[in-house]
Design a protein around this motif. Structure first.
Motif, PDB file in Angstrom:
ATOM      1  N   ARG A 192       4.679  -3.043  -4.237  1.00  0.00           N
ATOM      2  CA  ARG A 192       4.211  -3.989  -3.222  1.00  0.00           C
ATOM      3  C   ARG A 192       3.894  -3.249  -1.937  1.00  0.00           C
ATOM      4  N   VAL A 193       2.828  -3.647  -1.267  1.00  0.00           N
ATOM      5  CA  VAL A 193       2.536  -3.081   0.054  1.00  0.00           C
ATOM      6  C   VAL A 193       3.538  -3.665   1.049  1.00  0.00           C
ATOM      7  N   VAL A 194       4.311  -2.786   1.685  1.00  0.00           N
ATOM      8  CA  VAL A 194       5.345  -3.253   2.615  1.00  0.00           C
ATOM      9  C   VAL A 194       5.035  -2.877   4.060  1.00  0.00           C
ATOM     10  N   ALA A 195       4.115  -1.928   4.262  1.00  0.00           N
ATOM     11  CA  ALA A 195       3.766  -1.528   5.628  1.00  0.00           C
ATOM     12  C   ALA A 195       2.350  -0.986   5.653  1.00  0.00           C
ATOM     13  N   ASP A 196       1.692  -1.186   6.776  1.00  0.00           N
ATOM     14  CA  ASP A 196       0.330  -0.685   6.944  1.00  0.00           C
ATOM     15  C   ASP A 196       0.077  -0.475   8.434  1.00  0.00           C
ATOM     16  N   GLY A 197      -0.606   0.622   8.762  1.00  0.00           N
ATOM     17  CA  GLY A 197      -0.896   0.880  10.164  1.00  0.00           C
ATOM     18  C   GLY A 197       0.351   1.030  11.015  1.00  0.00           C
ATOM     19  N   LEU A 198       1.394   1.630  10.446  1.00  0.00           N
ATOM     20  CA  LEU A 198       2.671   1.866  11.134  1.00  0.00           C
ATOM     21  C   LEU A 198       3.365   0.562  11.527  1.00  0.00           C
ATOM     22  N   LYS A 199       3.179  -0.479  10.707  1.00  0.00           N
ATOM     23  CA  LYS A 199       3.850  -1.758  10.953  1.00  0.00           C
ATOM     24  C   LYS A 199       4.369  -2.321   9.635  1.00  0.00           C
ATOM     25  N   VAL A 200       5.637  -2.727   9.635  1.00  0.00           N
ATOM     26  CA  VAL A 200       6.229  -3.384   8.471  1.00  0.00           C
ATOM     27  C   VAL A 200       5.704  -4.809   8.417  1.00  0.00           C
ATOM     28  N   LEU A 201       5.123  -5.191   7.294  1.00  0.00           N
ATOM     29  CA  LEU A 201       4.405  -6.462   7.209  1.00  0.00           C
ATOM     30  C   LEU A 201       5.315  -7.672   7.323  1.00  0.00           C
ATOM     31  N   ALA A 256      15.956  -5.143   2.276  1.00  0.00           N
ATOM     32  CA  ALA A 256      16.195  -4.900   0.847  1.00  0.00           C
ATOM     33  C   ALA A 256      14.911  -4.896   0.036  1.00  0.00           C
ATOM     34  N   ASP A 257      13.895  -5.633   0.482  1.00  0.00           N
ATOM     35  CA  ASP A 257      12.626  -5.680  -0.238  1.00  0.00           C
ATOM     36  C   ASP A 257      11.673  -4.556   0.161  1.00  0.00           C
ATOM     37  N   GLU A 258      12.008  -3.824   1.206  1.00  0.00           N
ATOM     38  CA  GLU A 258      11.107  -2.782   1.713  1.00  0.00           C
ATOM     39  C   GLU A 258      11.618  -1.362   1.481  1.00  0.00           C
ATOM     40  N   ALA A 259      12.898  -1.198   1.187  1.00  0.00           N
ATOM     41  CA  ALA A 259      13.442   0.155   1.041  1.00  0.00           C
ATOM     42  C   ALA A 259      14.719   0.125   0.217  1.00  0.00           C
ATOM     43  N   ALA A 268       7.948   1.876   8.213  1.00  0.00           N
ATOM     44  CA  ALA A 268       6.564   1.780   8.667  1.00  0.00           C
ATOM     45  C   ALA A 268       5.834   3.111   8.555  1.00  0.00           C
ATOM     46  N   ARG A 269       6.566   4.215   8.641  1.00  0.00           N
ATOM     47  CA  ARG A 269       5.963   5.539   8.584  1.00  0.00           C
ATOM     48  C   ARG A 269       6.015   6.156   7.192  1.00  0.00           C
ATOM     49  N   GLY A 270       6.546   5.396   6.226  1.00  0.00           N
ATOM     50  CA  GLY A 270       6.445   5.848   4.847  1.00  0.00           C
ATOM     51  C   GLY A 270       7.738   6.196   4.146  1.00  0.00           C
ATOM     52  N   THR A 271       8.881   6.004   4.790  1.00  0.00           N
ATOM     53  CA  THR A 271      10.169   6.294   4.153  1.00  0.00           C
ATOM     54  C   THR A 271      10.710   5.026   3.509  1.00  0.00           C
ATOM     55  N   THR A 272      10.782   5.015   2.185  1.00  0.00           N
ATOM     56  CA  THR A 272      11.328   3.846   1.480  1.00  0.00           C
ATOM     57  C   THR A 272      12.585   4.184   0.693  1.00  0.00           C
ATOM     58  N   ARG A 273      13.051   5.434   0.814  1.00  0.00           N
ATOM     59  CA  ARG A 273      14.311   5.829   0.176  1.00  0.00           C
ATOM     60  C   ARG A 273      15.158   6.506   1.242  1.00  0.00           C
ATOM     61  N   VAL A 274      16.356   5.978   1.456  1.00  0.00           N
ATOM     62  CA  VAL A 274      17.171   6.396   2.595  1.00  0.00           C
ATOM     63  C   VAL A 274      18.621   6.570   2.142  1.00  0.00           C
TER      64      VAL A 274
END
Length: 407
Positions: free
Chosen positions: A392-401, A139-142, A107-113
């Motif tokens: 793909r947009v996966v999060a906005d406004g600090l919330k995972v869609l 799996a679809d978000e990060a 939600a805060r912008g980390t998609t690689r972990v």
């Protein structure tokens, strides 16, 4: 998809076209262009690559739970023992805590972990399996790599190695090691085990090195010897290593050259200790550098909040960065720097001014964040963020869609 009116790395307003999981084109912003329903309105925000947290312990998290008194003692073994005594008694079961922490990071912008998963005779594969479940859930978000990690050492407790191998057989991505001299007190056997399992399962190596001064340099030289002998250039990372730059100037120069020669990367968590190898010299030499949050408000430490932009501020602060180019470089390390460790296909940062990752052909893993300049973005750490993963947009406004309700 069109991402309209954004400023790549704080440059001029641009329109960024995405095609699948790649950036197709970047053009000057056209305010007359009508947006489709699936397009993203950038509103003049900065566009940077998504964050890469390449040193995080998802398996020990207490994110989302009440603060508790810190009860850990000094040293790795005392801290590890404190974790053993408490992790099963948390208010929420481990799989839910791990998934909730990864959700907040996305939600805060980390998609690689790159997350560590402790494996030993106490927890066996329970922590590893909790991290696997979170990886699969998002799996679809990060993109998540899991490092099987002998937090308690490999040699101190009989049976540890068989659990490490079981995790590798189950699909762990990276083989871990820790303090070959200080913890296991037999660096040859420890590193033989780490590199032997890595070679057997054809995975990379990531070694926690808390050892200071000449002891840390000695362990580093042993790691480098094995890297060279096994042809594992570009497949070894050393984490922490915060004492390697405090011996003398000649040793520092030699280690910088050694890391560059063998493509040994370095991951820092921006500790208060400042005897690490110099970031600027490492970058100029072509060494890959990444950033991580380490623990997430766990039984080791109350620090960590799932926001790598906060840790970017810390990286700049503890290194005394004041110039805009240095603060911008800290942001580059936190984004594309870590990505180049997770995938050696991602080119390493070549200079303090290098700002890659938002050009045509680059992977569409991106964050839109408010700020006037790169330095102001790091200083202010705004909450107006839109997160894109694989186009793909996966999060906005600090919330995972994809998540209806967070815990």
């Amino acid at each position: 998809m069109l991402v309209s009116n954004v400023r790549p790395w704080a440059a001029e307003p641009s329109d960024v076209y995405l095609d699948g999981d790649r950036i197709a084109a970047v053009t000057a912003h056209d305010p007359r262009r009508a947006l489709e329903a699936s397009d993203v309105e950038g509103r003049g925000r900065l566009l940077i690559p998504s964050f890469s947290d390449v040193h995080v312990h998802l398996d020990s998290t207490r994110i989302g739970l009440p603060f508790r008194e810190h009860t850990g003692g000094p040293g790795v073994w005392a801290m590890m023992s404190n974790d053993r005594e408490n992790w099963r008694e948390a208010e929420i079961a481990l799989p839910k805590r791990v998934a909730g922490t990864l959700e907040r990071m996305i939600a805060r912008g980390t998609t690689r972990v790159r997350s560590f998963a402790q494996v030993d005779v106490d927890c066996k594969l329970e922590k590893y399996e909790a991290v696997v479940a979170a990886k699969e859930k998002f799996a679809d978000e990060a993109e998540v790599q899991i490092m099987v990690f002998p937090q308690a050492g490999i040699l101190r407790e009989p049976g540890t190695e068989k659990y490490l191998e079981a995790a590798l057989e189950a699909g762990a991505d990276v083989m871990g090691g820790i303090d070959p001299c200080a913890l296991d007190r037999d660096p040859v056997r420890h590193l033989d085990s780490v590199f032997g399992l890595a070679e057997k399962y054809q995975v990379e190596v990531d070694i926690h090195l808390h050892e200071l001064g000449t002891m840390g340099v000695f362990s580093t030289d042993l790691i480098a010897e094995r890297t060279r002998a096994l042809g594992m250039q570009g497949k070894v990372n050393i984490s922490h290593a915060f004492g390697l730059g405090g011996v003398d100037e000649a040793t520092t120069r030699r280690l910088v050259e050694l890391f560059a020669e063998l493509d040994i990367s370095w991951t820092t968590v921006a500790p208060s200790i400042t005897d690490h190898l110099p970031i600027a010299d490492l970058t100029r030499a072509g060494v890959r550098i990444g950033l991580g949050e380490d623990g997430q408000r766990d039984y080791w430490s109350p620090y960590g909040n799932c926001d790598l932009l906060d840790r970017t501020w810390q990286l700049a602060f503890v290194n005394g960065f004041r110039r805009d180019d240095l603060i911008g470089h800290a942001l580059a390390v936190a984004t594309i720097g870590g990505a180049s460790i997770m995938s050696r296909d991602v080119r390493r940062l070549s200079s303090l001014e290098d700002r890659p990752g938002v050009s045509a052909g680059d992977r569409a893993d991106l964050v839109l964040v408010d700020g006037e300049t790169l330095a102001s973005t790091v200083m202010d750490r705004g909450a107006d963020r839109t997160v894109i993963h694989d186009g793909r947009v996966v999060a906005d406004g600090l919330k995972v869609l994809s998540v209806a309700e967070s815990y």
